[in-house]
Design a protein around this motif. Structure first.
Motif, PDB file in Angstrom:
ATOM      1  N   GLY A   1      -0.320 -22.935  64.556  1.00  0.00           N
ATOM      2  CA  GLY A   1       0.317 -21.653  64.439  1.00  0.00           C
ATOM      3  C   GLY A   1       1.006 -21.257  65.725  1.00  0.00           C
ATOM      4  N   ASN A   2       1.723 -20.145  65.664  1.00  0.00           N
ATOM      5  CA  ASN A   2       2.392 -19.648  66.862  1.00  0.00           C
ATOM      6  C   ASN A   2       1.388 -19.334  67.962  1.00  0.00           C
ATOM      7  N   ALA A   3       0.245 -18.845  67.561  1.00  0.00           N
ATOM      8  CA  ALA A   3      -0.880 -18.721  68.481  1.00  0.00           C
ATOM      9  C   ALA A   3      -1.533 -20.086  68.541  1.00  0.00           C
ATOM     10  N   LYS A   4      -1.509 -20.708  69.681  1.00  0.00           N
ATOM     11  CA  LYS A   4      -1.901 -22.103  69.815  1.00  0.00           C
ATOM     12  C   LYS A   4      -3.353 -22.369  69.488  1.00  0.00           C
ATOM     13  N   ASN A   5      -4.136 -21.305  69.282  1.00  0.00           N
ATOM     14  CA  ASN A   5      -5.537 -21.524  68.965  1.00  0.00           C
ATOM     15  C   ASN A   5      -5.788 -21.669  67.476  1.00  0.00           C
ATOM     16  N   THR A   6      -4.717 -21.776  66.687  1.00  0.00           N
ATOM     17  CA  THR A   6      -4.863 -21.916  65.248  1.00  0.00           C
ATOM     18  C   THR A   6      -4.285 -23.250  64.799  1.00  0.00           C
ATOM     19  N   VAL A   7      -4.999 -23.923  63.910  1.00  0.00           N
ATOM     20  CA  VAL A   7      -4.514 -25.186  63.368  1.00  0.00           C
ATOM     21  C   VAL A   7      -4.707 -25.183  61.856  1.00  0.00           C
ATOM     22  N   TYR A   8      -3.783 -25.818  61.149  1.00  0.00           N
ATOM     23  CA  TYR A   8      -3.814 -25.871  59.698  1.00  0.00           C
ATOM     24  C   TYR A   8      -3.834 -27.324  59.226  1.00  0.00           C
ATOM     25  N   LEU A   9      -4.342 -27.518  58.028  1.00  0.00           N
ATOM     26  CA  LEU A   9      -4.250 -28.818  57.378  1.00  0.00           C
ATOM     27  C   LEU A   9      -3.794 -28.575  55.943  1.00  0.00           C
ATOM     28  N   GLN A  10      -2.532 -28.880  55.671  1.00  0.00           N
ATOM     29  CA  GLN A  10      -1.999 -28.781  54.319  1.00  0.00           C
ATOM     30  C   GLN A  10      -2.296 -30.086  53.604  1.00  0.00           C
ATOM     31  N   MET A  11      -3.014 -29.987  52.509  1.00  0.00           N
ATOM     32  CA  MET A  11      -3.430 -31.174  51.757  1.00  0.00           C
ATOM     33  C   MET A  11      -2.796 -31.142  50.378  1.00  0.00           C
ATOM     34  N   ASN A  12      -1.929 -32.092  50.111  1.00  0.00           N
ATOM     35  CA  ASN A  12      -1.250 -32.202  48.824  1.00  0.00           C
ATOM     36  C   ASN A  12      -1.672 -33.482  48.118  1.00  0.00           C
ATOM     37  N   SER A  13      -1.396 -33.545  46.833  1.00  0.00           N
ATOM     38  CA  SER A  13      -1.721 -34.735  46.034  1.00  0.00           C
ATOM     39  C   SER A  13      -3.169 -35.169  46.264  1.00  0.00           C
ATOM     40  N   LEU A  14      -4.056 -34.218  46.187  1.00  0.00           N
ATOM     41  CA  LEU A  14      -5.456 -34.504  46.479  1.00  0.00           C
ATOM     42  C   LEU A  14      -6.061 -35.462  45.469  1.00  0.00           C
ATOM     43  N   LYS A  15      -6.968 -36.289  45.955  1.00  0.00           N
ATOM     44  CA  LYS A  15      -7.645 -37.294  45.138  1.00  0.00           C
ATOM     45  C   LYS A  15      -9.159 -37.038  45.177  1.00  0.00           C
ATOM     46  N   PRO A  16      -9.887 -37.484  44.173  1.00  0.00           N
ATOM     47  CA  PRO A  16     -11.343 -37.310  44.198  1.00  0.00           C
ATOM     48  C   PRO A  16     -11.978 -37.883  45.468  1.00  0.00           C
ATOM     49  N   GLU A  17     -11.419 -38.933  46.008  1.00  0.00           N
ATOM     50  CA  GLU A  17     -11.991 -39.534  47.215  1.00  0.00           C
ATOM     51  C   GLU A  17     -11.750 -38.691  48.469  1.00  0.00           C
ATOM     52  N   ASP A  18     -10.976 -37.630  48.354  1.00  0.00           N
ATOM     53  CA  ASP A  18     -10.812 -36.696  49.469  1.00  0.00           C
ATOM     54  C   ASP A  18     -11.961 -35.692  49.537  1.00  0.00           C
ATOM     55  N   THR A  19     -12.820 -35.701  48.544  1.00  0.00           N
ATOM     56  CA  THR A  19     -13.953 -34.783  48.525  1.00  0.00           C
ATOM     57  C   THR A  19     -14.844 -35.017  49.737  1.00  0.00           C
ATOM     58  N   SER A  20     -15.029 -33.973  50.534  1.00  0.00           N
ATOM     59  CA  SER A  20     -15.796 -34.063  51.772  1.00  0.00           C
ATOM     60  C   SER A  20     -16.002 -32.668  52.334  1.00  0.00           C
TER      61      SER A  20
END
Length: 122
Positions: free
Chosen positions: A73-92
């Motif tokens: 983010g603009n504030a450097k203390n923020t981070v994002y993870l956009q997850m698309n096309s999710l698969k069952p093996e991404d479950t965690s």
């Protein structure tokens, strides 16, 4: 006191999307590298993605390339993870991590969040 707080996990069907967020507080250093890791039941924690201090450089584990995007983010203390096309093996359980430094790091993180569950149904 350093604190990382994740949010955005949940249950989604295969092919769907989720966006994870992480806010870091208590870090007073000028350069902080941040990343995301995940741990499935019975497995070791694994690296997912990392981003450098300026947001100009990222790296991903092969299994998520082209599907996940890490950003700051603009504030450097923020981070994002956009997850698309999710698969069952991404479950965690997904963990946010931070370390002092300007690079994008696969390991050696000093600070960790409590984790957020991501479940992908088939």
């Amino acid at each position: 006191q350093v604190q990382l707080v994740e949010s955005g996990g949940g249950l989604v069907q295969a092919g769907g999307s989720l966006r994870l967020s992480c806010v870091a507080s208590g870090l007073i250093y000028s350069s902080i590298g941040m990343g995301w890791f995940r741990q499935a039941p019975g497995k070791e924690r694994e690296f997912v993605a990392a981003i450098n201090w300026s947001g100009s450089s990222t790296r991903y584990t092969d299994s998520v390339k082209g599907r996940f995007t890490i950003s700051r983010g603009n504030a450097k203390n923020t981070v994002y993870l956009q997850m698309n096309s999710l698969k069952p093996e991404d479950t965690s359980v997904y963990y946010c991590a931070a370390t002092i430094g300007s690079g994008n790091y696969v390991s050696g993180y000093d600070y960790w969040g409590q984790g957020t569950q991501v479940t992908v149904s088939s």
